[in-house]
Design a protein around this motif. Structure first.
Motif, short mmCIF file in Angstrom:
data_model
loop_
_atom_site.label_atom_id
_atom_site.label_comp_id
_atom_site.label_asym_id
_atom_site.label_seq_id
_atom_site.Cartn_x
_atom_site.Cartn_y
_atom_site.Cartn_z
N ALA A 105 34.24 32.57 39.82
CA ALA A 105 33.06 32.11 39.06
C ALA A 105 33.28 32.32 37.57
O ALA A 105 34.00 33.22 37.15
CB ALA A 105 31.84 32.90 39.50
N THR A 151 28.23 31.20 36.94
CA THR A 151 26.89 31.52 37.40
C THR A 151 25.88 30.48 36.90
O THR A 151 25.85 30.15 35.71
CB THR A 151 26.48 32.93 36.93
OG1 THR A 151 27.32 33.88 37.54
CG2 THR A 151 25.04 33.25 37.24
N GLY A 174 41.55 40.62 34.30
CA GLY A 174 43.00 40.51 34.24
C GLY A 174 43.67 41.80 34.69
O GLY A 174 43.12 42.56 35.49
N GLY A 213 42.27 40.84 38.66
CA GLY A 213 43.63 41.28 38.39
C GLY A 213 44.69 40.76 39.33
O GLY A 213 45.75 41.36 39.47
N SER A 232 41.77 35.17 35.36
CA SER A 232 42.74 35.52 34.31
C SER A 232 44.17 35.14 34.71
O SER A 232 44.95 34.70 33.86
CB SER A 232 42.70 37.02 34.02
OG SER A 232 41.39 37.41 33.70
C1 FMN Z 1 35.19 34.06 30.53
C2 FMN Z 1 34.73 34.61 31.84
C3 FMN Z 1 33.48 34.25 32.34
C4 FMN Z 1 33.03 34.75 33.55
N1 FMN Z 1 31.82 34.35 34.03
C5 FMN Z 1 31.40 34.79 35.24
C6 FMN Z 1 30.17 34.34 35.77
O1 FMN Z 1 29.47 33.53 35.17
N2 FMN Z 1 29.78 34.83 36.98
C7 FMN Z 1 30.55 35.72 37.70
O2 FMN Z 1 30.16 36.12 38.79
N3 FMN Z 1 31.74 36.15 37.21
C8 FMN Z 1 32.17 35.71 36.01
N4 FMN Z 1 33.38 36.13 35.52
C9 FMN Z 1 34.16 37.13 36.30
C10 FMN Z 1 35.22 36.46 37.18
O3 FMN Z 1 34.65 35.64 38.16
C11 FMN Z 1 36.09 37.54 37.87
O4 FMN Z 1 35.25 38.30 38.72
C12 FMN Z 1 36.77 38.46 36.88
O5 FMN Z 1 37.23 37.76 35.75
C13 FMN Z 1 37.94 39.20 37.52
O6 FMN Z 1 38.94 38.29 37.92
P1 FMN Z 1 40.30 38.06 37.07
O7 FMN Z 1 40.87 39.42 36.78
O8 FMN Z 1 41.16 37.20 37.96
O9 FMN Z 1 39.90 37.36 35.83
C14 FMN Z 1 33.84 35.65 34.29
C15 FMN Z 1 35.10 36.01 33.80
C16 FMN Z 1 35.55 35.51 32.59
C17 FMN Z 1 36.91 35.93 32.07
#
Ligand code: FMN
Length: 346
Positions: free
Chosen positions: A67, A91, A270, A297, A319
């Motif tokens: 998301a 969201t 990340g 991550g 990320s």
């Molecule tokens: C720019 C950005 C916007 C995000 N917006 C949302 C969001 O609107 N709703 C949500 O549940 N998670 C949101 N997230 C969290 C991601 O869905 C995810 O849970 C989090 O980035 C960890 O995953 P990753 O390490 O692969 O980035 C957002 C993350 C980023 C970087």
């Protein structure tokens, strides 16, 4: 064969792209991808960006886009071409809102992390559901779409249940699952909803919406990485008793980022989340048999395999896609497929 070419090109152009502001690049690529889709339409579904030339053997959806990347369902019709098997839009809040002031998205390239304080910028549930209604018939069979729902910034926590229900309502018969998001650090007070007392009315209101639909869908709750031990176990047990179908672990890690001498509050994602998110998955798996979607991550095929082996039913990336480049989901798919196939042959 395409994967090495795409990933080599990405390594060459990445330093240039990363010179530009993160949100500007996000918006520019969203504009380009939408324009491309408008010109080429359904033909885009036959393109595999960094994927195999022959179709991979069909498998159940395992690799999804987390998301927050495609809040307004703008990338949706092109995501299967990148190798994603499902996506989570949002969201989504009931009314449109612009989010926090810019700048609100930053990269820390040296340690492969992102910092954001977006604040649920989105076009609002009605408009996003309309867009989904338009593109849904073009999606390949088996590609799943979830909707992640939240409350508007100016809605009091006491009235949150009404907002969650209103955000979900327009998605009747359009989505394959729904997620209650109470774990974003960028809406003041939202994380206070991560208690059973606050969650029960939200879950109840969302379940009532789904009950009124012709087709039932699973309802999940997305939790913060800070929730662990007894609090995690209380939430999981309590929500299971209310009929919740699973959990998404985890959202971003709350923290600060110094920009031009000013400390900004927001969430980290990340590489800094790899260990914590895996740990939460293991803890949760020891507490429940319900669906667990692991996110946070996942920056390599090895991480993806580790999550599945630790009991995740599915995984999501955000990320990892930014740093790994366009072919990242295809890379994860082929590494997962190879591992799962070789394990099942043993
Ligand atoms: C720019 C950005 C916007 C995000 N917006 C949302 C969001 O609107 N709703 C949500 O549940 N998670 C949101 N997230 C969290 C991601 O869905 C995810 O849970 C989090 O980035 C960890 O995953 P990753 O390490 O692969 O980035 C957002 C993350 C980023 C970087």
């Amino acid at each position: 064969m395409f994967t090495p070419i795409v990933s080599m090109t990405w390594k060459l152009v990445r330093p240039l792209i990363f010179l530009c502001d993160s949100e500007f690049i996000h918006n520019l690529s969203t504009f380009l991808i939408r324009s491309f889709y408008q010109v080429f339409g359904r033909a885009i579904l036959r393109i595999k960006v960094g994927g195999p030339i022959t179709a991979p053997h069909p498998s159940t959806p395992i690799i999804g886009l987390a998301a927050g990347f495609d809040k307004n369902a703008e990338w949706l019709p092109t995501l299967p071409s990148f190798g994603f098997q499902f996506t989570e839009i949002g969201t989504v809040t009931p009314r449109p809102q612009s989010g926090n002031d810019k700048p609100r998205l930053f990269r820390e390239v040296s340690n492969q992390t992102l910092f954001n304080r977006m604040g649920f910028n989105n076009l609002g549930a009605t408009m996003i559901a309309e867009r989904l209604r338009d593109v849904k018939p073009t999606l390949p069979q088996g590609f799943e779409v979830g909707v992640n729902i939240g409350k508007n910034k100016n809605t009091r926590n006491d009235d949150a249940a009404l907002d969650y229900a209103a955000a979900l309502s327009p998605f009747a018969e359009l989505v394959d699952y729904a997620v209650i998001n109470v774990s974003s650090p960028n809406t003041v007070g939202l994380r206070d909803l991560q208690t059973l007392e606050s969650l029960f009315p939200i879950v109840q209101a969302s379940q009532n919406v789904i009950l009124s639909w012709k087709k039932s869908i699973p309802l999940y709750v997305k939790l913060a990485p800070e929730v662990s031990g007894e609090s995690l176990s209380d939430l999981i047990q309590g929500l299971e008793s209310k009929g919740i179908d699973g959990f998404i672990l985890t959202n971003t890690l709350a923290g600060q980022y110094t920009h031009e001498g000013q400390a900004l509050s927001g969430g980290w994602s990340g590489s800094c989340l790899t260990e914590t998110s895996l740990e939460r998955l293991k803890q949760a798996r020891s507490m429940t048999k319900k669906t667990l979607i692991s996110v946070g991550g996942i920056m390599s095929g090895a991480h993806a395999i580790e999550r599945i082996q630790a009991g995740a039913d599915r995984i999501q990336v955000y990320s990892g896609w930014i740093y790994g480049g366009p072919s990242f989901p295809w890379q994860l798919r082929s590494q997962l497929d190879n591992t799962l196939v070789s394990q099942s042959n043993r």
